[in-house]
Design an enzyme around this catalytic site. Structure first.
Site, short mmCIF file in Angstrom:
data_model
loop_
_atom_site.label_atom_id
_atom_site.label_comp_id
_atom_site.label_asym_id
_atom_site.label_seq_id
_atom_site.Cartn_x
_atom_site.Cartn_y
_atom_site.Cartn_z
N ASP A 139 55.63 -104.11 33.61
CA ASP A 139 54.68 -104.90 32.84
C ASP A 139 54.80 -104.41 31.40
O ASP A 139 55.39 -103.36 31.14
CB ASP A 139 53.28 -104.66 33.41
N ASP A 182 51.93 -104.98 28.50
CA ASP A 182 50.64 -104.55 27.94
C ASP A 182 50.03 -103.41 28.76
O ASP A 182 49.89 -103.52 29.98
CB ASP A 182 49.66 -105.72 27.90
#
Length: 169
Positions: A11, A13
C-alpha cells in the site's frame, strides 16, 4: 527461510509514506535541486526512512514488487512514486479508488502469480482482512514500513507456504 514470495505488494499511504496523498498534501509535487520533494505549498514530503532500503533489499533478492492504493489522487500518487525514484521497483501498479480485492485480482491477472504466492503490507485492517480472504499473506503496518516488518513478513510467508500442499507451492 525456505520459500520466498513471488510478489510483494505495498500500500502507499501510511505504509510507504506518512500521509494520505489525497488529503494531507497538495499536489502537484516537485523535486528540489537537493533531491528533496515538496508539495505545491513547499511543504516537505518524505517516505518512511527505511522504505528505500526495504525495496532495494527485495529487488536484490529478485522478488517482484507492486504497489496497490485505493486513493482518489491517482496522479499525485504516481507522481510521488516517480519523484521518489520508486517506479523502478514496481513491476505492477494499481492505483485507483475501490476495494483492494479488485487491485489484487488485477495483479493476479497481469502477473499470473497466484494469491498464495503474494505478500501484502498495508496499514488498514479492512484491507488486510479483505485481501487475506483471497489467500494472500498479509502483514499489518502500524507505523510505516521498516526492515524489521519486512523480515517479519518474509518469515510469516515462509511459514504459511511451508504449510501448503506440495502441489500449491
Amino acid at each position: 527461510m525456505c520459500r520466498k514470495p513471488a510478489l510483494v505488494v505495498f500500500d502507499l499511504d501510511y505504509t510507504l509514506w506518512p500521509f494520505w496523498v489525497d488529503t494531507h498534501v497538495d499536489p502537484p509535487f516537485h523535486k528540489n535541486s537537493d533531491g528533496s520533494v515538496q508539495d505545491q505549498n513547499h511543504r516537505p514530503v518524505r517516505l518512511y526512512p527505511e522504505v528505500p532500503e526495504v525495496l532495494h533489499l527485495l529487488d536484490s533478492e529478485g522478488i517482484a514488487m507492486a504497489s496497490a492504493s485505493r486513493t482518489g489522487e491517482i496522479q499525485g500518487a504516481r507522481q510521488l512514486l516517480d519523484l521518489f525514484g520508486l517506479n523502478c521497483y514496481f513491476r505492477y501498479t494499481e492505483i485507483y479508488p475501490g476495494r483492494k480485492t479488485t487491485h489484487f485480482q488485477r495483479l493476479n491477472q497481469q502477473s499470473g502469480i497466484p494469491f498464495h504466492r503474494m505478500l501484502f503490507f498495508d496499514d488498514e485492517s479492512r484491507n488486510i482482512h479483505d485481501v487475506g480472504t483471497l489467500g494472500v499473506v498479509c502483514v499489518p503496518v502500524p507505523r510505516g514500513m521498516t526492515l524489521s516488518l519486512l523480515k517479519e513478513g518474509l518469515e510469516s510467508f515462509a511459514q504459511c507456504s511451508n504449510s501448503l500442499p506440495a502441489n500449491k507451492v
